[in-house]
Every structure is written in structure tokens, then in C-alpha cells.
Design a protein around this motif. Sequence first.
Motif, PDB file in Angstrom:
ATOM      1  N   VAL A 240     -15.643 -14.758  30.600  1.00 47.02           N
ATOM      2  CA  VAL A 240     -15.414 -14.140  31.788  1.00 47.02           C
ATOM      3  C   VAL A 240     -16.367 -12.962  31.682  1.00 47.02           C
ATOM      4  O   VAL A 240     -16.371 -12.075  30.480  1.00 47.02           O
ATOM      5  CB  VAL A 240     -13.977 -13.252  31.996  1.00 47.02           C
ATOM      6  CG1 VAL A 240     -14.116 -12.292  32.898  1.00 47.02           C
ATOM      7  CG2 VAL A 240     -12.998 -14.374  32.083  1.00 47.02           C
ATOM      8  N   THR A 243     -17.941  -7.197  34.689  1.00 51.31           N
ATOM      9  CA  THR A 243     -18.579  -6.619  35.663  1.00 51.31           C
ATOM     10  C   THR A 243     -18.812  -5.298  36.016  1.00 51.31           C
ATOM     11  O   THR A 243     -19.287  -4.617  36.801  1.00 51.31           O
ATOM     12  CB  THR A 243     -18.327  -7.402  36.969  1.00 51.31           C
ATOM     13  OG1 THR A 243     -16.923  -7.130  37.228  1.00 51.31           O
ATOM     14  CG2 THR A 243     -18.254  -8.978  37.010  1.00 51.31           C
ATOM     15  N   ASP A 249     -12.529  -8.702  37.564  1.00 50.79           N
ATOM     16  CA  ASP A 249     -12.187  -9.167  36.016  1.00 50.79           C
ATOM     17  C   ASP A 249     -10.881  -9.690  35.628  1.00 50.79           C
ATOM     18  O   ASP A 249     -10.803 -10.522  34.954  1.00 50.79           O
ATOM     19  CB  ASP A 249     -12.941  -8.013  35.251  1.00 50.79           C
ATOM     20  CG  ASP A 249     -14.295  -7.891  35.318  1.00 50.79           C
ATOM     21  OD1 ASP A 249     -15.069  -8.483  36.016  1.00 50.79           O
ATOM     22  OD2 ASP A 249     -14.631  -6.914  34.663  1.00 50.79           O
ATOM     23  N   GLN A 251      -8.713 -10.498  37.741  1.00 51.55           N
ATOM     24  CA  GLN A 251      -8.082 -11.891  38.569  1.00 51.55           C
ATOM     25  C   GLN A 251      -9.041 -13.124  37.872  1.00 51.55           C
ATOM     26  O   GLN A 251      -8.388 -13.948  37.725  1.00 51.55           O
ATOM     27  CB  GLN A 251      -8.817 -11.595  39.855  1.00 51.55           C
ATOM     28  CG  GLN A 251      -7.838 -10.757  40.663  1.00 51.55           C
ATOM     29  CD  GLN A 251      -8.414 -10.680  42.021  1.00 51.55           C
ATOM     30  OE1 GLN A 251      -9.500 -11.411  42.490  1.00 51.55           O
ATOM     31  NE2 GLN A 251      -7.753  -9.661  42.857  1.00 51.55           N
ATOM     32  N   ALA A 252     -10.085 -12.823  37.221  1.00 51.77           N
ATOM     33  CA  ALA A 252     -10.872 -13.854  36.437  1.00 51.77           C
ATOM     34  C   ALA A 252     -10.393 -14.355  35.315  1.00 51.77           C
ATOM     35  O   ALA A 252     -10.267 -15.389  34.877  1.00 51.77           O
ATOM     36  CB  ALA A 252     -12.367 -13.443  36.394  1.00 51.77           C
ATOM     37  N   LYS A 255      -6.772 -16.353  35.984  1.00 50.92           N
ATOM     38  CA  LYS A 255      -6.953 -17.658  36.431  1.00 50.92           C
ATOM     39  C   LYS A 255      -6.938 -18.511  35.252  1.00 50.92           C
ATOM     40  O   LYS A 255      -6.636 -19.912  35.367  1.00 50.92           O
ATOM     41  CB  LYS A 255      -8.350 -17.747  37.184  1.00 50.92           C
ATOM     42  CG  LYS A 255      -8.198 -17.101  38.579  1.00 50.92           C
ATOM     43  CD  LYS A 255      -9.680 -17.268  39.397  1.00 50.92           C
ATOM     44  CE  LYS A 255      -9.585 -16.786  40.716  1.00 50.92           C
ATOM     45  NZ  LYS A 255     -10.813 -16.834  41.323  1.00 50.92           N
TER      46      LYS A 255
END
Length: 375
Positions: A240, A243, A249, A251-252, A255
Motif C-alpha cells: 500500500v 499517499t 490509505d 481503505q486500501a 481491503k
Amino acid sequence: MAQDFQLPTTHRVLQLISTEEPLQVKTIPTPQPGPGSAIVQILVTGVLSYSGEIYNGKRQYPFPKPFVPGASAVGRLIAVGPDATMSLGQLVLLDCAIHARDDPSAVMLSGIVEGFTEASRKLMHGEWRDSTYAQYTKFPLENCIPLNEERLLGSPSTGGFGYRVEELVHISRLLVPYGGLSDVGLKAGETVVIAPATGPFGNAAVRVALAMGAGRVIAMGRNESALKELSASNARVYTVKITGDDQADTQAITKLGPVDVFFDISPPMAAHSTHLKSAIASLRHGGRVSLMGGIKTDISFPYASFMHRNLSLKGTWMYTRYQMLSFVRLIESGLLPIGKGSGLIVERKFGLEDWKEAFEAASVAGINEVVVFVP
């Protein structure tokens, strides 16, 4: 294996007189063993990526002057005190984290920093002043960790791994994240976030977590090429990118979750990085946080979220002796390869007189490379 264990009367060392002047190679009397200590012939010793900044005063690490700098090393027992049980000639890992025998909270890093208490300062200003940038050094017996030479250096045809002795220096870097991951009880099959994972110790943490049986390692960082390399290294590694948008981030990460452990190894300049918030937010109920980074400023955390989700926060500086012994068994089992084909590199070796070149090489070394002195 050499059988002549006679100590020379003198030996060569790399000595720091002052942070305002260059280090000097000097010839000084060879130390003698006493109770609780051993004299070790240094075969190879590691060079930290920021060694130059330590010894020129930029990092302002406290240590006595003059002294012999150093780091963790690999050597051979040449002389021991009367209470030693190890045999002369034993191959050992010299662990730089020296604890006071009568006060476990007093810790200094040999050749690097005198610690942060009066008790730890006493250790470096006294018996353990000089470290491993030398041909010989005096070290506490408990910091001389026996290594199975036949297993580690022996030929594969006889059951060995065929490692070169300089490759054993990788153990000292890998051992650091093992302390933190072990402290929070990382279990086989769990998911761990490691951030930032694109530096030397973060990369080491990824390797260690996989060897400890993590089912999924989520590596965070900003260097996209390094993240891509990590992802390609093992099918259990996911990446990941950091950013700066903590919600995106989070949410990334989720997942790929649920996340059991967040291991942080942030450098000082990452005090305001958003990855801390993102990774903590991604933890499952009952998740754990391991802090092993170098951030110097205070960090805020979501108090209510910690409480309602039953999160645990554990700070770890280095590791315990038990963890050292456990980690060496892990290396000797072969679950964490460090030799040819592992991706770990030792290609640049220097003599003590070439210290400037060694420090420069270490400062630009890749995340899988260690630079070493061969005294």
C-alpha cells in the motif's frame, strides 16, 4: 579453524578522539579477560547506514571520548574469564545491546550510544567503553551468542548452508524487528502491516514476519519501485503506497485485512506521516501496535478508538537475550535464509583504514545490503 589462541600484546583499532576531527587507526594494548567477559577476535563487523552522522556529531548521540566505535559483529572466542563455559574458538555473534547485569533497564549500544540513564552511561564509560571496530574486543559473556558454525558455514553436501562469514552480519539487522514482532506476539497466519517497509529495517521486518509465519504482510511506503520489488519477493506480501490521504490509505489497507498487528519502524523525519493514523485505524478489534521507530516528538492517537477496540500498544527498544537466542535458532533452522539466493547482499568490505569509504558506501547501500569492516 585456527588453534592458536594466544592474545597479541597489541592490536589495531579505529578510535574516535573527538567528533570535530577524523577517526584514527591506532595500535593499543590488547584487552584481557576477567570474570563475566571474553576477548573476541573480530572477523567482520557491520557498518550502519548513518555511521558517518553518528561519529561526526550530526546525530548528537552521547558517548564517551575517546573510544572505539562499532556495532554488532561476528568473531571467534580467543580468551575467556574464569566463569565462562564456552570453548575457545567458538564462533559467536557479538550483540551490541549491552544490559547492566543488576539493572535490566540500563541499556547501551556498544560503539553507538551510551543510553539514556546514568546507569547505562556507567556501562559505556567504564568496562565496555571500546567496541568492535578493532582486531580484538572485550565483551560481556552474555552478549557473545554461540553460532552453529557447521550448520551456518558448512558445505551443503554435509547439511550446512554454505554461508560466508560476512553474510552472518545480516543477523544483527534482522534481529531488531524480531524484538518488536515477538513482543506483540505475532502468530502464524496473522496479517501484519509494516511501515515504512522500504528502508533497511522495514525491509528486514518484512522478511522476519514471513519467517515467523505471518499469513499476509502489508508493506507500506512511498517508494513505488521498492514496493514493487517487495510485492514480487513473496506471494504473501501486499503493498500500500503512503499517499498522505489517511482515509484513502486506511481503505486500501482494510481491503487486505483484517489486520492483527501494526509494526512501525519510522525514522525521525516521519513524525508527521499519515501512515501511523491509517495503520492504527485498520486494526481489528484486539489488534496490537509495535513501536520501534526513531520519532522524537510526541504523537497523538485516538484514545476512544483504542479503548473501544481493545487495542494494545507496545514500545520496544532492541530485544531481550531470550529473543536473541530464539532468533539465532530461527536462522539456524533455515526458515530465514541469509545467503546467496536470499536477496541479501554483502559485496563491499573495508579495512579499518578505509573508514571514510566504508561510511560513504553504507550511506548509499541498498535496503538489502550491509557494508562491513574486516579488521
